[in-house]
Design a protein around this motif. Sequence first.
Motif, PDB file in Angstrom:
ATOM      1  N   PRO A   7      -1.231  -2.376  13.538  1.00 39.16           N
ATOM      2  CA  PRO A   7      -0.155  -2.940  14.359  1.00 39.16           C
ATOM      3  C   PRO A   7       0.521  -4.146  13.703  1.00 39.16           C
ATOM      4  N   VAL A   8       1.769  -4.370  14.044  1.00 41.38           N
ATOM      5  CA  VAL A   8       2.519  -5.524  13.551  1.00 41.38           C
ATOM      6  C   VAL A   8       1.811  -6.809  13.972  1.00 41.38           C
ATOM      7  N   GLY A   9       1.748  -7.775  13.059  1.00 36.52           N
ATOM      8  CA  GLY A   9       1.094  -9.042  13.321  1.00 36.52           C
ATOM      9  C   GLY A   9      -0.384  -9.049  12.998  1.00 36.52           C
ATOM     10  N   THR A  10      -0.928  -7.916  12.609  1.00 35.95           N
ATOM     11  CA  THR A  10      -2.345  -7.793  12.323  1.00 35.95           C
ATOM     12  C   THR A  10      -2.583  -7.846  10.820  1.00 35.95           C
ATOM     13  N   ALA A  11      -3.726  -8.393  10.431  1.00 35.70           N
ATOM     14  CA  ALA A  11      -4.117  -8.433   9.025  1.00 35.70           C
ATOM     15  C   ALA A  11      -5.227  -7.415   8.800  1.00 35.70           C
ATOM     16  N   ALA A  12      -5.304  -6.938   7.567  1.00 31.55           N
ATOM     17  CA  ALA A  12      -6.326  -5.970   7.191  1.00 31.55           C
ATOM     18  C   ALA A  12      -6.676  -6.181   5.725  1.00 31.55           C
ATOM     19  N   VAL A  13      -7.817  -5.632   5.319  1.00 32.78           N
ATOM     20  CA  VAL A  13      -8.267  -5.712   3.935  1.00 32.78           C
ATOM     21  C   VAL A  13      -8.270  -4.301   3.354  1.00 32.78           C
ATOM     22  N   VAL A  14      -7.730  -4.156   2.158  1.00 26.68           N
ATOM     23  CA  VAL A  14      -7.663  -2.854   1.486  1.00 26.68           C
ATOM     24  C   VAL A  14      -9.072  -2.391   1.129  1.00 26.68           C
ATOM     25  N   ARG A  15      -9.397  -1.163   1.498  1.00 26.33           N
ATOM     26  CA  ARG A  15     -10.685  -0.556   1.164  1.00 26.33           C
ATOM     27  C   ARG A  15     -10.555   0.492   0.062  1.00 26.33           C
ATOM     28  N   SER A  16      -9.422   1.205   0.008  1.00 25.55           N
ATOM     29  CA  SER A  16      -9.193   2.178  -1.067  1.00 25.55           C
ATOM     30  C   SER A  16      -7.721   2.543  -1.102  1.00 25.55           C
ATOM     31  N   VAL A  17      -7.301   3.067  -2.253  1.00 25.43           N
ATOM     32  CA  VAL A  17      -5.931   3.539  -2.421  1.00 25.43           C
ATOM     33  C   VAL A  17      -6.012   4.933  -3.043  1.00 25.43           C
ATOM     34  N   ARG A  18      -5.499   5.927  -2.314  1.00 31.78           N
ATOM     35  CA  ARG A  18      -5.493   7.293  -2.831  1.00 31.78           C
ATOM     36  C   ARG A  18      -4.393   7.431  -3.883  1.00 31.78           C
ATOM     37  N   PRO A  19      -4.550   8.321  -4.853  1.00 31.52           N
ATOM     38  CA  PRO A  19      -3.578   8.424  -5.945  1.00 31.52           C
ATOM     39  C   PRO A  19      -2.207   8.959  -5.556  1.00 31.52           C
ATOM     40  N   GLY A  20      -2.110   9.771  -4.505  1.00 34.75           N
ATOM     41  CA  GLY A  20      -0.828  10.384  -4.153  1.00 34.75           C
ATOM     42  C   GLY A  20      -0.541  11.569  -5.057  1.00 34.75           C
ATOM     43  N   THR A  21       0.595  12.214  -4.842  1.00 40.29           N
ATOM     44  CA  THR A  21       0.912  13.420  -5.613  1.00 40.29           C
ATOM     45  C   THR A  21       1.664  13.125  -6.900  1.00 40.29           C
ATOM     46  N   HIS A  22       2.333  11.988  -6.970  1.00 46.19           N
ATOM     47  CA  HIS A  22       3.115  11.650  -8.160  1.00 46.19           C
ATOM     48  C   HIS A  22       2.778  10.264  -8.683  1.00 46.19           C
ATOM     49  N   GLY A  23       1.536   9.821  -8.498  1.00 46.36           N
ATOM     50  CA  GLY A  23       1.113   8.522  -8.990  1.00 46.36           C
ATOM     51  C   GLY A  23       1.516   7.345  -8.131  1.00 46.36           C
ATOM     52  N   GLU A  24       1.893   7.608  -6.895  1.00 50.46           N
ATOM     53  CA  GLU A  24       2.317   6.518  -6.014  1.00 50.46           C
ATOM     54  C   GLU A  24       1.211   5.486  -5.805  1.00 50.46           C
ATOM     55  N   GLY A  25      -0.029   5.947  -5.719  1.00 48.72           N
ATOM     56  CA  GLY A  25      -1.153   5.039  -5.506  1.00 48.72           C
ATOM     57  C   GLY A  25      -1.281   4.031  -6.630  1.00 48.72           C
ATOM     58  N   ARG A  26      -1.068   4.470  -7.852  1.00 44.44           N
ATOM     59  CA  ARG A  26      -1.129   3.559  -9.006  1.00 44.44           C
ATOM     60  C   ARG A  26      -0.034   2.497  -8.896  1.00 44.44           C
ATOM     61  N   ARG A  27       1.147   2.910  -8.478  1.00 42.31           N
ATOM     62  CA  ARG A  27       2.246   1.955  -8.316  1.00 42.31           C
ATOM     63  C   ARG A  27       1.926   0.935  -7.224  1.00 42.31           C
ATOM     64  N   LEU A  28       1.290   1.399  -6.149  1.00 36.89           N
ATOM     65  CA  LEU A  28       0.890   0.478  -5.087  1.00 36.89           C
ATOM     66  C   LEU A  28      -0.119  -0.545  -5.601  1.00 36.89           C
ATOM     67  N   GLU A  29      -1.059  -0.090  -6.414  1.00 42.62           N
ATOM     68  CA  GLU A  29      -2.029  -1.010  -7.006  1.00 42.62           C
ATOM     69  C   GLU A  29      -1.336  -2.011  -7.922  1.00 42.62           C
ATOM     70  N   ASP A  30      -0.336  -1.554  -8.659  1.00 40.57           N
ATOM     71  CA  ASP A  30       0.389  -2.432  -9.580  1.00 40.57           C
ATOM     72  C   ASP A  30       1.114  -3.569  -8.862  1.00 40.57           C
ATOM     73  N   VAL A  31       1.542  -3.354  -7.622  1.00 42.16           N
ATOM     74  CA  VAL A  31       2.245  -4.406  -6.880  1.00 42.16           C
ATOM     75  C   VAL A  31       1.324  -5.198  -5.954  1.00 42.16           C
TER      76      VAL A  31
END
Length: 103
Positions: A7-31
């Motif tokens: 929900p908006v206004g809530t904080a969370a901690v990243v537990r994992s990032v899936r790779p996606g079909t075209h490397g989107e997960g890697r791009r998310l990790e890069d940012v």
Amino acid sequence: MRLSEVPVGTAAVVRSVRPGTHGEGRRLEDVGFVVGTRIRVERRAPLGDPTIFEVRGTRLALRRSGADLVEVEPVATADPVPPDLAAALADTPTADVGDGADG
């Protein structure tokens, strides 16, 4: 829980990032969407897509499809340090600083 479900206004901690079909997960990790990073949901567009997240002091807009790749744990129950690392840190000796008196 997926980042897109937080929900908006809530904080969370990243537990994992899936790779996606075209490397989107890697791009998310890069940012900054890396395991252990605290993220806050700032704002969501009126139709629910995209959403603005605060990651490491930077605001990023992300579509739902990208946010679906990021698994998070709400901050109220999240431990930002994985248990095995916390145990290793607890066993690390620290310097004895004393009471601050000279002599």
